[in-house]
Scaffold this motif. Structure first.
Motif, PDB file in Angstrom:
ATOM      1  N   ASP A   1     -31.112 -15.016 -29.882  1.00 49.82           N
ATOM      2  CA  ASP A   1     -30.929 -13.811 -29.376  1.00 49.82           C
ATOM      3  C   ASP A   1     -29.638 -13.688 -28.433  1.00 49.82           C
ATOM      4  O   ASP A   1     -27.801 -13.270 -29.131  1.00 49.82           O
ATOM      5  CB  ASP A   1     -31.357 -12.604 -28.637  1.00 49.82           C
ATOM      6  CG  ASP A   1     -33.165 -12.876 -29.935  1.00 49.82           C
ATOM      7  OD1 ASP A   1     -32.234 -12.911 -30.403  1.00 49.82           O
ATOM      8  OD2 ASP A   1     -33.976 -11.982 -29.392  1.00 49.82           O
TER       9      ASP A   1
ATOM     10  N   GLU B   1     -34.927  -1.666 -26.906  1.00 47.97           N
ATOM     11  CA  GLU B   1     -35.418  -1.969 -27.809  1.00 47.97           C
ATOM     12  C   GLU B   1     -34.904  -1.710 -29.348  1.00 47.97           C
ATOM     13  O   GLU B   1     -34.246  -0.599 -29.464  1.00 47.97           O
ATOM     14  CB  GLU B   1     -37.022  -1.983 -28.119  1.00 47.97           C
ATOM     15  CG  GLU B   1     -38.195  -2.889 -29.545  1.00 47.97           C
ATOM     16  CD  GLU B   1     -39.221  -2.748 -29.602  1.00 47.97           C
ATOM     17  OE1 GLU B   1     -39.649  -3.158 -30.470  1.00 47.97           O
ATOM     18  OE2 GLU B   1     -39.917  -1.998 -28.654  1.00 47.97           O
ATOM     19  N   TRP B   2     -34.290  -2.846 -30.542  1.00 45.47           N
ATOM     20  CA  TRP B   2     -33.470  -2.225 -31.311  1.00 45.47           C
ATOM     21  C   TRP B   2     -34.564  -1.804 -32.461  1.00 45.47           C
ATOM     22  O   TRP B   2     -35.265  -2.212 -32.559  1.00 45.47           O
ATOM     23  CB  TRP B   2     -33.008  -3.682 -31.628  1.00 45.47           C
ATOM     24  CG  TRP B   2     -31.847  -3.739 -33.072  1.00 45.47           C
ATOM     25  CD1 TRP B   2     -31.088  -2.622 -33.685  1.00 45.47           C
ATOM     26  CD2 TRP B   2     -32.830  -4.624 -34.027  1.00 45.47           C
ATOM     27  NE1 TRP B   2     -30.711  -2.565 -34.872  1.00 45.47           N
ATOM     28  CE2 TRP B   2     -31.513  -3.873 -35.284  1.00 45.47           C
ATOM     29  CE3 TRP B   2     -33.468  -5.490 -34.396  1.00 45.47           C
ATOM     30  CZ2 TRP B   2     -31.810  -4.437 -36.489  1.00 45.47           C
ATOM     31  CZ3 TRP B   2     -33.352  -6.078 -35.690  1.00 45.47           C
ATOM     32  CH2 TRP B   2     -32.793  -5.507 -36.821  1.00 45.47           C
TER      33      TRP B   2
ATOM     34  N   ALA C   1     -35.956  -4.097 -35.718  1.00 44.84           N
ATOM     35  CA  ALA C   1     -36.930  -5.533 -35.229  1.00 44.84           C
ATOM     36  C   ALA C   1     -37.983  -5.788 -36.149  1.00 44.84           C
ATOM     37  O   ALA C   1     -37.950  -7.123 -36.916  1.00 44.84           O
ATOM     38  CB  ALA C   1     -37.250  -5.602 -34.192  1.00 44.84           C
TER      39      ALA C   1
ATOM     40  N   GLU D   1     -26.335  -5.724 -37.622  1.00 44.07           N
ATOM     41  CA  GLU D   1     -27.140  -4.535 -36.380  1.00 44.07           C
ATOM     42  C   GLU D   1     -27.197  -5.496 -35.195  1.00 44.07           C
ATOM     43  O   GLU D   1     -27.310  -4.727 -33.918  1.00 44.07           O
ATOM     44  CB  GLU D   1     -27.870  -3.574 -37.247  1.00 44.07           C
ATOM     45  CG  GLU D   1     -27.163  -2.739 -38.206  1.00 44.07           C
ATOM     46  CD  GLU D   1     -28.427  -2.105 -38.894  1.00 44.07           C
ATOM     47  OE1 GLU D   1     -29.445  -1.776 -38.523  1.00 44.07           O
ATOM     48  OE2 GLU D   1     -27.716  -1.020 -40.049  1.00 44.07           O
ATOM     49  N   ARG D   2     -28.291  -5.827 -35.387  1.00 38.35           N
ATOM     50  CA  ARG D   2     -29.454  -6.560 -34.231  1.00 38.35           C
ATOM     51  C   ARG D   2     -28.284  -6.878 -33.154  1.00 38.35           C
ATOM     52  O   ARG D   2     -28.306  -6.902 -32.019  1.00 38.35           O
ATOM     53  CB  ARG D   2     -29.928  -7.892 -34.769  1.00 38.35           C
ATOM     54  CG  ARG D   2     -30.755  -8.233 -33.614  1.00 38.35           C
ATOM     55  CD  ARG D   2     -31.709  -9.992 -33.898  1.00 38.35           C
ATOM     56  NE  ARG D   2     -30.236 -10.804 -34.478  1.00 38.35           N
ATOM     57  CZ  ARG D   2     -31.083 -11.735 -34.987  1.00 38.35           C
ATOM     58  NH1 ARG D   2     -31.570 -11.825 -35.474  1.00 38.35           N
ATOM     59  NH2 ARG D   2     -30.029 -12.319 -35.611  1.00 38.35           N
TER      60      ARG D   2
ATOM     61  N   HIS E   1     -26.011  -4.757 -31.268  1.00 35.48           N
ATOM     62  CA  HIS E   1     -27.204  -4.022 -30.783  1.00 35.48           C
ATOM     63  C   HIS E   1     -26.831  -5.244 -28.917  1.00 35.48           C
ATOM     64  O   HIS E   1     -27.180  -4.531 -28.045  1.00 35.48           O
ATOM     65  CB  HIS E   1     -28.843  -3.781 -31.136  1.00 35.48           C
ATOM     66  CG  HIS E   1     -29.405  -2.922 -29.936  1.00 35.48           C
ATOM     67  ND1 HIS E   1     -29.615  -2.130 -29.453  1.00 35.48           N
ATOM     68  CD2 HIS E   1     -30.574  -4.321 -29.539  1.00 35.48           C
ATOM     69  CE1 HIS E   1     -30.692  -1.875 -29.070  1.00 35.48           C
ATOM     70  NE2 HIS E   1     -31.484  -2.825 -28.499  1.00 35.48           N
TER      71      HIS E   1
ATOM     72  N   GLN F   1     -26.804  -4.139 -25.422  1.00 32.22           N
ATOM     73  CA  GLN F   1     -27.306  -4.493 -23.687  1.00 32.22           C
ATOM     74  C   GLN F   1     -27.266  -5.422 -23.127  1.00 32.22           C
ATOM     75  O   GLN F   1     -27.000  -5.204 -22.026  1.00 32.22           O
ATOM     76  CB  GLN F   1     -28.759  -4.701 -24.912  1.00 32.22           C
ATOM     77  CG  GLN F   1     -29.479  -3.898 -25.119  1.00 32.22           C
ATOM     78  CD  GLN F   1     -29.606  -2.388 -24.563  1.00 32.22           C
ATOM     79  OE1 GLN F   1     -30.709  -2.751 -23.858  1.00 32.22           O
ATOM     80  NE2 GLN F   1     -29.157  -1.719 -25.311  1.00 32.22           N
TER      81      GLN F   1
END
Length: 477
Positions: free
Chosen positions: A259, A364-365, A368, A412-413, A416, A420
């Protein structure tokens, strides 16, 4: 009359960069030239650590040798062996063309003599290079197959140890890993890659090849975005996909999480995209450029170094000003830069209770679960194709929309994750760290808590800095 020869030496791989192989070749051909009456090795042409088989590789010294032979600078060439000069038939033909134009040229090798000025000599040379080319191609196929086996098993191949690991390419090098971690954190907090590059150069950091040259921005970007950092086995810099359709994990210790690596890659991709499309570098040299706004017209104020300022003189070195009318502003408001910077920094320090408001926890995305479903579907299809359950044509048709959706979800993840991480990374202990941060990090801290600073006109003749003429627009918490 002396015969001036160009000596050519080449070796495909020199892992240590010590040039021992080409030194041996040079010693041997100079010894041969020394026993021939009138022969002089006038100039050395050395292509160290360069392949003659790879079609896209340019050998600088070989190119210079051809030019010097064509223009009459040299009377011939001497090398250790023909395959040092050419392993591709087209390179040999270029050399033969030179000898056909100048049949008086001398050609000699340490291992055997070939006269490129004669038909028999050229024929023999072509046969020898053809066999050498086939041998290289056969070796390349065997090596590629071996590398594929190693990649499928998640094992290391040869070459230099990647930055971040010790010579065994499995054990993490603590010092290098710490540098990578710090660089990742700095990037995610808003520090420019060029700033980190300058810091590494100042520390004398070198790449694994240790060429002796300062590390470059391109090399640093390659280090910080290497999928291997998150444990992925790579082939030519990309994640290696196994027969099950999933990325192959390596046998080494990872340095960061997938990540975090994705977030770093997304940050650098976003910076490059904005730079190319908008011609923006975000390379601010002054703390409040673009944050200050003119009270008369609302335009963002810019900074300029004062041409009359000299080292040791009184007054501010630079001023913030509203751009002139031709640049979109009114040009009516300006303010000395240094006292304004000092005031805002002090204001931030004094407002620590406001800036240390509780930071909301990670959000939280929402995509997921869907991303996991899509990745599993892709993996199942690839496994079915490899096992022969489904035909390749059918699988490809089904894969295309899934891969497109996966790419969009991953984007998108990553965005995000970046937001964060940036939210948490922008929080610093202002009383201790702020002044030591690079300018872009300082600006990020200010921009997080202050939306804008409106600067009112000081009035004619006013010289003393007056903070009452500033209106600070704080961000909502």
């Amino acid at each position: 009359m002396a015969v001036r020869l160009g000596g050519y030496a080449r070796i495909s791989l020199d892992k240590d960069g010590q040039e021992l192989g080409v030194d041996r070749q040079r010693s041997d051909y100079r010894q041969v030239a020394g026993v021939r009456p009138g022969w002089i090795a006038a100039r050395d042409y050395i292509d160290n650590d360069i392949s003659a088989f790879k079609r896209n590789v340019v050998r600088p010294e070989f190119e210079k040798l051809l030019v010097d032979l064509q223009t009459g600078v040299l009377d011939g060439v001497i090398a250790y062996d023909l395959d040092r000069l050419a392993r591709q038939p087209r390179d040999l033909e270029r050399l033969i063309d030179v000898f056909e134009d100048r049949p008086e040229l001398v050609f000699c090798t340490v291992t055997n003599d070939i006269d490129l000025s004669t038909s028999d000599g050229r024929t023999m040379a072509r046969v020898m290079v053809a066999f050498a080319n086939k041998a290289s191609a056969d070796t390349g196929r065997r090596v590629a197959r071996k590398h594929r086996e190693l990649a499928d098993a998640g094992k290391n191949a040869g070459g230099f140890p990647p930055f971040g690991w010790k010579d065994d390419r499995v054990t993490v090098d603590p010092a290098q890993a710490e540098l990578i971690t710090q660089a990742h954190d700095a990037l995610l907090a808003g520090t420019r890659l060029s700033t980190i590059t300058a810091e590494w150069q100042k520390l004398g950091i070198r790449t694994s090849r240790n060429t002796g040259k300062p590390i470059t921005r391109v090399a640093l970007k390659g280090i910080l975005t290497n999928p291997r950092l998150a444990g992925f086995r790579t082939v030519k810099g990309q994640k290696h996909i196994g027969e099950d359709g999933k990325p192959v994990m390596g046998v080494w210790e990872p340095i960061c999480t997938p990540d975090k690596l994705d977030a770093v890659v997304a940050v650098l991709a976003d910076v490059n995209s904005r730079y190319k499309t908008n011609n923006l570098s975000n390379n601010h040299k002054y703390l409040l450029s673009g944050i200050l706004r003119c009270a008369e017209c609302g335009t963002r104020m810019i900074a300029n170094m004062r041409s009359s300022w000299k080292e040791g003189s009184k007054g501010s070195r630079f001023t913030y000003r509203c751009p002139a009318a031709k640049d979109g502003g009114c040009g009516k408001v300006s303010r000395a830069g240094e006292p304004l910077d000092e005031h805002i920094i002090a204001l931030i320090h004094d407002a620590e209770t406001r800036l240390k408001a509780p930071t909301p926890g990670p959000v939280e995305w929402p995509g997921a679960v869907r991303l996991i479903e899509v990745e599993e579907s892709i993996s199942d299809l690839i496994s079915a194709m490899n096992s022969g359950t489904l035909k390749a044509r059918t699988v490809i048709a089904m894969l295309e929309p899934l891969e497109k959706e996966r790419d969009e979800l991953e984007y998108e993840r990553n965005r995000h994750a970046v937001e964060q991480i940036k939210t948490s990374a922008a929080t610093v202990e202002l009383s201790e760290e702020f002044e030591r941060l690079p300018i872009e990090r300082q600006r990020a801290v200010i921009a997080k808590h202050i939306k804008a600073i409106v600067v009112n006109p000081a009035g004619r003749g006013a010289r003393k800095f007056n903070p009452d003429l500033l209106e600070v627009v704080w961000a909502a918490y």
